[in-house]
Enzyme design. Structure first.
Site, PDB file in Angstrom:
ATOM      1  N   LYS A 153      -2.786  -0.285  -5.263  1.00  0.00           N
ATOM      2  CA  LYS A 153      -1.712   0.209  -4.403  1.00  0.00           C
ATOM      3  C   LYS A 153      -1.191  -0.881  -3.470  1.00  0.00           C
ATOM      4  O   LYS A 153       0.015  -1.007  -3.244  1.00  0.00           O
ATOM      5  CB  LYS A 153      -2.214   1.411  -3.590  1.00  0.00           C
ATOM      6  CG  LYS A 153      -1.209   1.941  -2.563  1.00  0.00           C
ATOM      7  CD  LYS A 153       0.088   2.397  -3.227  1.00  0.00           C
ATOM      8  CE  LYS A 153       1.171   2.721  -2.196  1.00  0.00           C
ATOM      9  NZ  LYS A 153       0.850   3.856  -1.352  1.00  0.00           N
ATOM     10  N   THR A 174      -3.243   5.394   1.709  1.00  0.00           N
ATOM     11  CA  THR A 174      -3.222   3.971   1.374  1.00  0.00           C
ATOM     12  C   THR A 174      -4.058   3.219   2.395  1.00  0.00           C
ATOM     13  O   THR A 174      -3.692   3.122   3.567  1.00  0.00           O
ATOM     14  CB  THR A 174      -1.782   3.418   1.376  1.00  0.00           C
ATOM     15  OG1 THR A 174      -1.014   4.095   0.382  1.00  0.00           O
ATOM     16  CG2 THR A 174      -1.784   1.927   1.070  1.00  0.00           C
ATOM     17  N   LYS A 199       2.279  -2.312   7.462  1.00  0.00           N
ATOM     18  CA  LYS A 199       0.828  -2.133   7.407  1.00  0.00           C
ATOM     19  C   LYS A 199       0.282  -2.494   6.030  1.00  0.00           C
ATOM     20  O   LYS A 199      -0.745  -3.175   5.907  1.00  0.00           O
ATOM     21  CB  LYS A 199       0.469  -0.683   7.763  1.00  0.00           C
ATOM     22  CG  LYS A 199      -1.005  -0.324   7.665  1.00  0.00           C
ATOM     23  CD  LYS A 199      -1.371   0.384   6.357  1.00  0.00           C
ATOM     24  CE  LYS A 199      -0.686   1.727   6.239  1.00  0.00           C
ATOM     25  NZ  LYS A 199      -1.103   2.448   4.997  1.00  0.00           N
TER      26      LYS A 199
END
Length: 361
Positions: A239, A164, A307
């Site tokens: 995502k 990701t 994050k």
């Protein structure tokens, strides 16, 4: 790229008479089967365009005993990468692994995986290389740094980044990989530890369509569904949007659990009520009972959720899209990190709210 090559590639991958199943488990997950590497094909590149006619003849001549040759590499064996690679190995795939901490490779080596000492060596020895890294910095370093995978890539190979990362990072890695003549696919996954173990991930892919078509049987071993979203960056963006929503949902759920307890309700009953109503979500049913007990077994580390929120906010800023709820949520996860909860499950964000309540009282 000619239409005939795409057609032939699909035929080789999907034609039942030209494939042998990896396992019964693979059959249930995919209409295409994972190929292992017969010894007589070890030198044949997976995307060997100049030799495709000869390769096709070999497949036709030996279809009854051999499968399509595919040497798979897997870089990054953390909480997600390890079970994903294990599913490939258990399905009969020829897998070579690498991880910064070599001891994490040992369980996979015991299952039959090969080991190489650098991403470059893995990429050089494999037809398709998958990478699952923790953050953009690691993803770039493993792909493009010293002894990185790009140094081992060449025409006829493919690189699939399932990490990701942000859109800019994905495009950077893509550029480095494609400069070698290899193909690139971004394929971040939706799902955490348990779905990875069970082969129930969702792949959000973008990039070279030929590579997507070619690796689909392997994605089907590791996941339950896959989406092809077009140009590089679309998979990364999807995502980040999904994880932005997820992080905000968890924060709101945490507030609800604490409020119910504060006014004298049983938060366990709240979990049951929520699970039966219009706002029911598997995440609430799975995480709720342990959150009530202040237990947070790690399936998706809190530091990774924060994050992803940070990257999603950057994506929103790049298109001038207001995201005030996600921004507030990100601050809450940062508070949780400051309380030493980075490596706990992201549901531990509730502890940040508890801490705030204590300081207020």
């Amino acid at each position: 790229m000619s239409a005939s090559w795409v057609s032939l590639s699909s035929k080789l991958l999907c034609s039942p008479q030209n494939t042998i199943t990896c396992s019964a488990a693979a059959i249930t997950m995919s209409s295409s089967f994972c190929p292992s590497l017969p010894t007589n094909f070890k030198s044949t590149p997976f995307f060997s365009f100049p030799r495709i006619q000869s390769f096709s003849s070999l497949i036709s001549a030996s279809a009854t005993k051999d499968e399509i040759p595919a040497r798979l590499g897997f870089l990054g064996l953390g909480i997600m990468g390890s079970p994903m690679a294990q599913n490939l190995i258990k399905s009969g795939c020829d897998v070579t692994v690498w991880n910064r901490t070599k001891s994490k490779c040992d369980p996979l080596i015991a299952l039959g995986a090969k080991y190489m000492s650098s991403p470059e060596e893995v990429a050089a020895s494999c037809d398709i290389t998958f990478a699952m890294l923790a953050d953009p910095e690691s993803a770039v370093d493993v792909a493009c740094g010293k002894n990185g995978a790009a140094n081992g890539m060449s025409a006829g190979k493919g690189y699939v980044d399932v990490s990701t990362v942000d859109v800019t990072t994905s495009k950077l890695i893509c550029g480095n990989i494609k400069s070698t003549g290899a193909l690139f696919l971004e394929a971040p996954v939706s799902g955490s530890k348990k779905p990875a173990e069970d082969g129930q991930l969702i792949f959000l892919t973008a990039g070279d369509k030929l590579l997507y078509d070619t690796v689909s049987p392997f994605l089907d071993i590791m996941g339950k569904s896959r989406f092809y979203l077009g140009d590089i960056g679309n998979g990364a963006a999807m995502k980040l949007v999904v994880n932005m929503i997820m992080g905000s949902m968890m924060a709101s759920f945490s507030e609800g659990l604490l409020l119910s307890e504060k006014v004298g309700l049983d938060p366990s009953v709240l979990v049951e009520v929520v699970s039966q109503g219009a706002i029911s979500a598997p995440m609430f049913s799975m995480k709720g009972p342990s959150m009530v007990q202040s237990k947070y077994p790690t399936a998706f580390p809190l530091k990774h959720q924060q994050k992803d929120l940070r990257l999603a906010l950057g994506l929103a800023e790049s298109v001038s899209q207001p995201t005030p709820i996600a921004a507030a949520t990100n601050e809450l996860y940062k508070v949780a990190k400051s309380h030493g909860l980075s490596d706990h499950d992201f549901s531990a964000v509730i502890e940040a709210l508890k801490a705030k309540l204590q300081t207020q009282t």
